[in-house]
Scaffold this active site. Structure first.
Site, short mmCIF file in Angstrom:
data_model
loop_
_atom_site.label_atom_id
_atom_site.label_comp_id
_atom_site.label_asym_id
_atom_site.label_seq_id
_atom_site.Cartn_x
_atom_site.Cartn_y
_atom_site.Cartn_z
N PRO A 42 17.16 28.73 -31.60
CA PRO A 42 16.58 27.83 -30.77
C PRO A 42 16.99 27.97 -29.53
O PRO A 42 18.18 28.80 -29.30
CB PRO A 42 17.19 26.35 -31.13
CG PRO A 42 17.82 26.68 -32.73
CD PRO A 42 18.01 28.07 -32.71
N THR A 83 21.16 27.95 -27.59
CA THR A 83 22.38 28.30 -28.47
C THR A 83 23.19 29.23 -28.06
O THR A 83 24.38 29.55 -28.79
CB THR A 83 21.57 28.59 -29.84
OG1 THR A 83 20.68 29.32 -30.11
CG2 THR A 83 21.03 27.32 -30.46
N GLU A 129 13.59 -5.01 -32.96
CA GLU A 129 14.83 -4.26 -32.92
C GLU A 129 15.80 -4.69 -34.32
O GLU A 129 16.26 -4.05 -35.17
CB GLU A 129 15.67 -4.15 -31.70
CG GLU A 129 14.93 -3.54 -30.74
CD GLU A 129 14.30 -2.04 -31.12
OE1 GLU A 129 15.04 -1.15 -31.62
OE2 GLU A 129 13.34 -1.86 -30.47
#
Length: 665
Positions: free
Chosen positions: A222, A225, A444
């Site tokens: 990715p 990295t 929430e």
């Protein structure tokens, strides 16, 4: 309202500022103008003539001689005569050539001092120089202008003639300061890269065993990295020349230029062998060739063909190793990936917990940390972060400390930095209308309570109704361990948690709201993957139709052709709808059976605005999940009690009501 926070874009560093001109260049034009004005005034002063002498006619001159008014006379051979009168005035006259000796006798009788002089033929040096400058100046300026034009044309011609030259940066004697010590973690990839470097340093060890160095090593992973960082570390560690070039530097509009640059690159490598060649972002150069002439690109394909032939052409014993990096391995041409070209493919994944702690330690070397800033705790709260993300996190934490006029970074600074990166800048809850604030608290509370009551869901770390970025509220969950496989029970509970906000609105408010739009989108996406890719549908059975897209960049699209019939698509839609309805019913049942806990959590959120995960579990009447026997709750559920813990970006459902479609609208 569930929000899956994507990785922040890699911060493009701004281009380096051009060096400022020296101070003397700014005042040099003023000095030159002043000098030119001074020279002009000086010349005018020098050239100002003295008072002109009186001009006398020859008859008047003879009259003055006879009347003894002439004191001296200087006669030139040209006939011009100058002198002084008795009264001190100067005069000038012209004596005709017929005057002869009679005039001299007349002057002698009058007592006039007579002097003979040759005609003046030379002028002052400054006058000569000025004349030369006036004559030659325009020609010099014209020559300079023509030369400047010619130099620009030569530069352009040189650029055109050198268009086939490789743009590789060669590190021969001056190597980058980066070493393997600066690359924290990644023991496996570093071992493979170190083996290549060791072969170039001591090839006889491998020759005795009959081994040859790999021709190429492809690093995939990715973005952020550390693929390029590893290559720079190779340049810092190796005792061999290192040629670094980006794949995009081979791409030109002229056919044949890229191939010429590839030839020049490997020619330079052969001159310096043993050497390492690093191709960054090789997907720009080695993308899969088109199978149809309608989509072919002659320049790119010729460049790729030249690279393939060059990697086949050099002798392994010469000691040239090609390192390449990409985050799009699926677009590379198969001929480039076969053994004999890129013999090794090293995957550099996102760092683990231990590696994240080491990476944070590297980026905090030059920073002053408070004793309460535990990098291990910070690493636990950042699953899914890449090395570049962690570097950005450490920098943002330092910026938070600077805002408070401090040089020491505290744990709260890391928490605020995670919030800033993942969610955006925090706002006060007073930006919401009273009705909206209550709706967000209900929403929430539903997420948090369903997560706490679901056995397989990730533990709740914190619930807040403080808006941040595009979210009006957030429910943060932190996994106890970093999962690699996900069971059907975990995915089912995850669907229920993502629909917990909508379920709370149905239970408390009696209706849904637009605040659940993001939750529904994420839940539908997960349910679709369960049915279409993971084979978790009893109706369709063990089938998988992945969307495709980039391995590390995502981007699967429904616009691709579907490898199934319309009837199969209808079955997929029906089963996705079934999974979502079951998950919503599960969430509604949990909230209705714990209505008292839901109401108390809503009231607590309205009063405190931020509630810790342990308080949620206390209201739900269930124990707080721990990681193993005797594990500390503060380290397994929330990295910082009462702080701003931030959800992991790929396995955590931070709830977020979109700011443009919040509850109450």
């Amino acid at each position: 309202m569930s929000r899956r926070v994507s990785s922040p874009p890699a911060g493009d560093r701004p281009p380096p500022a051009s060096p400022r001109d020296p101070a003397w260049r700014r005042w040099l034009p003023s000095v030159l103008v002043a000098a030119a004005i001074a020279v002009l005034f000086g010349l005018s002063a020098i050239r100002t003539p003295s008072p002109a002498p009186d001009d006398l006619g020859y008859s008047a001159f003879l009259t003055d001689v006879d009347s003894h008014q002439v004191k001296s006379v200087t006669i030139e051979s040209s006939g011009r005569a100058t002198g002084a009168l008795i009264n001190g005035h100067d005069y000038t006259t012209v004596i005709p050539a017929q005057a002869g000796s009679a005039l001299l006798e007349r002057l002698e009788r009058a007592g006039v001092t007579v002097t003979a002089a040759a005609p003046a033929t030379s002028s002052p040096i400054w006058s000569t120089l000025l004349s030369i400058a006036l004559i030659a100046g325009p020609f010099v300026l014209l020559f300079w202008w023509v030369r400047r034009l010619g130099r620009g044309a030569t530069t352009q011609l040189g650029g055109a003639m050198g268009v086939g030259k490789s743009k590789a940066k060669v590190f021969d004697t001056e190597r980058p300061n980066t070493t393997f010590g600066d690359v924290a973690g990644y023991a496996g990839p570093k071992a493979e890269i170190t083996e290549v470097v060791d072969f170039l340093r001591a090839p006889e060890r491998y020759r005795r065993a009959g081994a040859v160095a790999p021709r190429g090593v492809l690093m995939v992973g990715p973005p952020g990295t550390g693929k390029t960082l590893l290559a720079r570390a190779v340049a810092g560690e190796a005792d061999v020349p290192f040629l670094s070039v980006a794949g995009s530097s081979f791409v030109e509009m002229f056919v044949g230029v890229g191939a010429a640059r590839v030839r020049d690159l490997f020619a330079e490598a052969r001159k310096r062998a043993p050497a390492i060649v690093f191709l960054d972002e090789i997907d720009a150069l080695g993308a899969r060739r088109g199978g149809s002439a309608m989509v072919s690109n002659d320049e790119r394909e010729q460049t790729l063909n030249q690279l393939l032939s060059e990697m086949d052409g050099f002798d392994p014993a010469v000691g040239i190793v090609v390192l390449a990096a990409t985050n799009r391995p699926e677009v590379l041409d198969p001929a480039l990936l076969r053994p004999g070209r890129f013999d090794r493919q090293v995957t550099i994944p996102l760092p683990t917990l231990a590696e994240r702690a080491k990476i944070l330690a590297v980026h905090c070397r030059d920073k002053h940390l408070d004793p309460d800033a535990d990098l291990q705790v910070v690493a636990r709260g950042t699953p899914g972060f890449s090395g570049a993300d962690l570097a950005n996190l450490a920098n943002e934490a330092a910026i938070c400390a600077v805002r408070d006029d401090r040089t020491v970074i505290r744990a709260a600074d890391f928490d605020a930095a995670r919030d800033r990166i993942l969610l955006g800048r925090r706002e006060g809850s007073n930006v919401l209308l009273p009705g909206e604030k209550y709706a967000v608290a209900v929403h929430e509370s539903g997420h948090a309570l369903v997560a706490a009551l679901s056995e397989r869901a990730d533990p709740v770390a914190k619930v807040t109704i403080l808006p941040a970025g595009q979210t009006l509220g957030t429910t943060e969950q932190l996994p106890l361990v970093e999962r690699h496989l996900y069971g059907e029970d975990y995915l089912t509970d995850t669907l229920a948690v993502r629909l917990g906000g909508r379920a709370a609105e149905l239970v408390v408010l009696g209706q849904g709201s637009t605040g659940a739009a993001n939750d529904l989108a994420q839940a539908t996406d997960l349910a679709t993957k369960m049915v279409r890719e993971f084979g978790l549908s009893a109706a369709l059975g063990p089938i998988g139709y992945p969307l495709g897209g980039s391995v590390f960049l995502g981007g699967g699209s429904e616009l691709t052709s579907r490898p199934f019939a319309e009837a199969t698509q209808a079955a997929i839609d029906n089963d996705v709808s079934r999974l979502l309805r079951v998950a919503e019913k599960q969430a509604v049942d949990l909230l209705e059976s714990h209505r008292d806990a839901l109401d108390r959590l809503v009231a607590m959120l309205l009063e405190q605005e931020t509630v810790d995960g342990s308080q949620v579990y206390a209201l739900a009447g269930v124990p707080v999940p721990v990681d193993g026997p005797g594990a500390a709750v503060a380290e397994t559920v929330a990295p910082r009690r009462g702080g701003r813990a931030v959800p992991p970006r790929d396995r955590t459902r931070g709830s977020g009501m979109p700011a443009r479609s919040g509850a109450g609208e």
